[in-house]
Design an enzyme around this catalytic site. Sequence first.
Site, PDB file in Angstrom:
ATOM      1  CB  ILE B 502       5.449  -1.193   5.683  1.00 13.63           C
ATOM      2  CG1 ILE B 502       4.904  -2.538   5.216  1.00 13.63           C
ATOM      3  CG2 ILE B 502       6.479  -1.408   6.770  1.00 13.63           C
ATOM      4  CD1 ILE B 502       5.951  -3.407   4.534  1.00 13.63           C
ATOM      5  CB  THR B 504       0.806  -4.538   5.398  1.00 13.54           C
ATOM      6  OG1 THR B 504       1.360  -4.147   6.665  1.00 13.54           O
ATOM      7  CG2 THR B 504       1.945  -4.726   4.423  1.00 13.54           C
ATOM      8  CB  ALA B 546      -0.515 -10.519  10.330  1.00 17.41           C
ATOM      9  CB  ILE B 664      -8.161 -14.206   5.428  1.00 20.38           C
ATOM     10  CG1 ILE B 664      -7.590 -15.196   4.395  1.00 20.38           C
ATOM     11  CG2 ILE B 664      -7.877 -12.766   4.999  1.00 20.38           C
ATOM     12  CD1 ILE B 664      -6.087 -15.185   4.253  1.00 20.38           C
ATOM     13  CG  LEU B 665      -5.683 -11.924  11.224  1.00 21.41           C
ATOM     14  CD1 LEU B 665      -4.741 -10.947  11.910  1.00 21.41           C
ATOM     15  CD2 LEU B 665      -6.547 -12.624  12.247  1.00 21.41           C
ATOM     16  N   PRO B 667     -10.066  -9.808   5.322  1.00 22.05           N
ATOM     17  CG  PRO B 667     -11.903 -11.166   4.927  1.00 22.05           C
ATOM     18  CD  PRO B 667     -11.272 -10.289   5.975  1.00 22.05           C
ATOM     19  CB  VAL B 738      -1.660 -12.460   2.893  1.00 23.63           C
ATOM     20  CG1 VAL B 738      -2.362 -13.717   3.324  1.00 23.63           C
ATOM     21  CG2 VAL B 738      -2.221 -11.241   3.610  1.00 23.63           C
ATOM     22  N   GLY B 739       1.558 -10.825   3.009  1.00 26.65           N
ATOM     23  CA  GLY B 739       2.168  -9.651   2.393  1.00 26.65           C
ATOM     24  C   GLY B 739       2.968  -9.954   1.135  1.00 26.65           C
ATOM     25  CD  GLU B 740       7.494 -10.971   2.019  1.00 26.80           C
ATOM     26  OE1 GLU B 740       8.651 -10.777   1.675  1.00 26.80           O
ATOM     27  OE2 GLU B 740       7.185 -11.436   3.140  1.00 26.80           O
TER      28      GLU B 740
END
Lengths: 338, 776
Positions: B502, B504, B546, B664-665, B667, B738-740
């Site tokens: 979307i 991201t 993710a 974090i896949l 950064p 970490v999308g939200e």
Amino acid sequence: MIKFQYDRAADVTDAVRQIAADPEARFIAGGTNLIDLMKYQVERPPRLIDISRLPLTSVEETPGGGLRIGALVPNTDLAYHPLVEQRYPILSSAIMSGASQQLRNMASTGGNLVQRTRCFYFYDVTMACNKRQPGSGCAAIKGINRINAILGTSESCIATHPSDMCVALAVLDAKVHVTGLSGSREIAVVDFHRLPGDTPQIDNNLRRDEIITAIELPAQGFAANHSYLKIRDRLSYAFALVSVAAALELESGRIKTGRLALGGVAHKPWRSVEAEAALRGQAAGPETFARAAEIVLRDAKGFGHNDFKIDLARRAIVRTLTQAANATPQSQADKRIR
Amino acid sequence: MSTDVNRRDPLATTVAFGSIETANAQAAVQATAQQQASKSMSSYIGTPTSRVDGRAKVTGQAKYAGELNVAGLVYGSAVGATVAKGRIVRINADDALKVPGVLDVLTHQNRPRMADNDQAYRDDAAPESGAPYRPLYDDRILFNGQPVALVLAEDWETARYAAMLVRVEYKAEDHVTDLHAARGSAFVVEKPEKPRGDAAKAFAAAAVRHEAEYFIPIEHHNPMELFASTVVWSDDGKLTVYDKTQGVQNVQRYLCGVFGLKSDDVTVMSPFMGGGFGSGLRPQYQVVLAVLGAMSLKRPVRLVLNRAQMYGVGYRPATIERLALGARANGELEAITHEAIAVTSQYEDFSRNDTGWSGILYKSPNARYTHKLARLDLPTSGDMRAPGAATGVYALEAAMDELAVALKLDPVELRLRCYSDRDQNEDLPFTSKSLRECYRQGAEAFGWSKRNPEPRSMRDGKELVGWGMATGVWEALQMPASARIVLTANGHTEVATAASDIGTGTYTIMAQVAADRMGVPIDNVTVRLGDSTLPACPIEGGSWIAASVSHAIIGAADEVRGELLRIAKTMPDTPFADALAGDVVLTNGKLARAGDVARSVPIADVMRHGKVEHIERIKDNTFADISKYARNTHSAVFVEVKIDEEIGIIRVTRAVSAVAAGRILNPKTAGNQVVGSVVGGIGMALHEETLIDHAFGRIMNANIAEYHVPVHADIHDIKVIFVDEPDSIINPLGMKGVGEIGIVGVAAAVANAIYHATGKRVRDLPITLDKLQRQL
Ligand SMILES: Cc1cc2nc3c(=O)[nH]c(=O)nc-3n(C[C@H](O)[C@H](O)[C@H](O)COP(=O)(O)OP(=O)(O)OC[C@H]3O[C@@H](n4cnc5c(N)ncnc54)[C@H](O)[C@@H]3O)c2cc1C
Ligand code: SF4
């Protein structure tokens, strides 16, 4: 959006002839306001007369030391014109405070004058609105009227004129040059827009058969002491809740001439001759400014959501006059208020 | 989608408006058994990596749902209701039908057949209780703007013109759209969080108390891309639907249900999405209308909503939040009462968890949570970035700030004194919780120690300066998902799942994980997603994609590697005779012995030996049972505001967001998410509000000139810090979404900073200049 016929005007005379022949036709210049209104079905012109290619795009010095600005000069070009930046910086500033870069590139000087109100109810054709549909009522008076007017309102309409540019033109005592079937005439900017009264459907004093050809600025540009302060809900790209244009001519700390106009508060750029008289000859200081603000807002009236504008306008007037007096005009690039 | 556009750019840690620090970017590879193997390999995971779809997007090659051109396309235009509640009495489409080029006008009276039971309309993201809205189903009007007719024409302009000629008569009924007017009739919905102790009694007895009500108005997502569907009908009755959606398989199942179609007959595609923020979790009405059009005309149909119509779908529910906090004089909490009253429609009960977040963050022996819903004549509210938390934690964190003031305690110190190492709602430990580190690193980067605690004590010229902070918390979810890897003899790897990207960065992280696991350069990886025929994947929501997808890819890659090993064992002079699956890795295009990569065989040789062109494996992700742990992401947000008090202009001049979200896949894309979220949080705090004229039940600012979101001028310096958070429990990669998380707490931090600057507390969002002025 309804289907419409599209014609191009060959020259000013042709434009006038075409518009006179079809009372429902509309001129289109930049289209940034008209097309929006057509999409919302607020405007339904069966015919558009494209004037955007007419040669009304020059900025010329007048014999009297002023400036004549063609009606089709884009807002951006006008704001960045060296003579305007130099002699009429308040006009540059007001234009730069408005809309966005892309819109200013498209918007014309004439279109900016004739742009219509942003009243939410005017835009929604399911709502009662005397301006859009005379006699239907005014839904804004009891509705969401946070952006509406506090001065010069009537029982039929409390809309504001949304332009920033026009507020600066008003303090500069600019004139609008128009041409119609019966010839050309001049209208002072302060007399160009109307108060709503019981005919809010008529925004201004332009006649049906007339086209704006130019704006004329007199020699006095107040380049030394001026400011345009625009207050809005975010730091850019929003219409003014209240804006103030202040221009002063100072003589050893006293005000020789003071001009003051407000945007976002009335159906037209709001100039107060009485307040200006109260500035004349006075010391350029807080008391004088507060007194002027009192006079401007003496008859102000809120409608609920927009009550706050009265006090906000008072503070904004004082601040803008202070900026003008200190020769520290509000910069539109700097979002911090000076 | 080819990934050859990717540029690996380890230095590019700076994104618009902000910088991203990755404490763990380099040290991200953890020493779990599974990851030992990958240590020797190039590691894309954890490396800032540019979007693999970036070039396609900026050059226009990426085609969105409303952009796909097919021969003979018919254009639709939807007509919306102009009353908030009632019945359609009559629809007169004669004038519209007379317009040359108009093919038909569909209404509830002449549309093709649709299912007549609620179950058929219940999509994956539908609320559990209620009867989902059925587009163009009958004469009942449930909300203003509801579609009542679909005009179909040979071109878009004609459709749009004819739409305004459709005349609809209504029998209006009394409606209510004002939450404040309806709060009295709100009813309680059950939430999982249980009460603890006796909050009312403990509050009454507490040494220091704070009690107040907070309000968040309705907000709309306003993604750049409008809802759009292009439905391609083929002669055998099969449908290919290009849709703007966060879940292709959700829409696929939904359409099969609504239209009684077999699964094979409907394919849904959504390769790109111009923003969703949750608005695309549920199928929206345009897809149903477009399918109706295609079925009735037996032609391809496109329907794109206009901007005003984007306000006729889901929204963040307006919510009244009441907080009552009681504390000991030292700041330790004794009692928390959190009550929320949120908006839903008349026909479905949508709610998320607003009230339980304090149980995850702060120790308190007594707590009571109540969630109520008020039914209004509006569409069903829905998920919008961090639903429940964005609103609930705003209120909680503003209330904590007020409590800190009452206690005369530093706001960070108060939070540390209440810090909870267990989730008290479930009484569980966390898989990881590095929130203390967020407070520490965030405060340090911000310079919090220089804060004068007195309100109105800090100035910069004419402006008052305020420093505020808040905590953020969100869930670290992972869902069942499946991925397919196809390895070609030349080393090319295709990785596929029915996810949506979307915006991201899903394409990119899929490419990163596949490249690492398959031991190939990222440029050799092709990612496919957004196609309902691909392996199963849940809707893109809850920040779970993710983690869910990465572990499915790892599983599929391991199977491919296993197959290569099986073949390689049969090669003459094989170095793998005694090797087990865990003893080999894929690296540099070779199958190699872990720990001794010199002993290797090129993949191409293995496949030639086995006489295979492709190796294809599909694998479901599997996670260990972690139900005995609480799984959350956390953050600490620090904000500086500068306020011209006389005029009321508020500027957010600085923000630091320190996020703990496991490993974090990427950064870079993760940092984008947090920066964007902070901007969204500033919008919540200062700008966003859907204005409804309740007399008409109609939204009056349904456009992005008058519905304000922050513009560039409103955004200054945003710094994102990812704190190191090793998590060996949650999943093999130790990662969380970490999308939200980035939006949670931001509005509170801004509100708290405004208080610190001015000494005035505005609890009603957005904090506009008139509200501030009223208090001055
Ligand atoms: C999102 C948005 C934000 C905006 N924000 C601001 C803002 O902050 N401040 C601000 O001041 N403005 C703002 N504007 C308004 C903008 O300034 C006007 O739309 C623009 O100035 C109109 O000029 P135009 O040439 O595009 O006019 P058009 O849309 O072409 O015409 C507008 C009207 O003027 C008439 N007209 C045009 N030229 C002539 C002429 N020569 N003689 C007679 N009649 C004529 C047309 O017939 C029409 O009725 C905003 C607009 C938008 C869309
Ligand atoms: S204020 Fe004027 S423009 Fe607005 S609704 Fe009333 S009549 Fe119409």
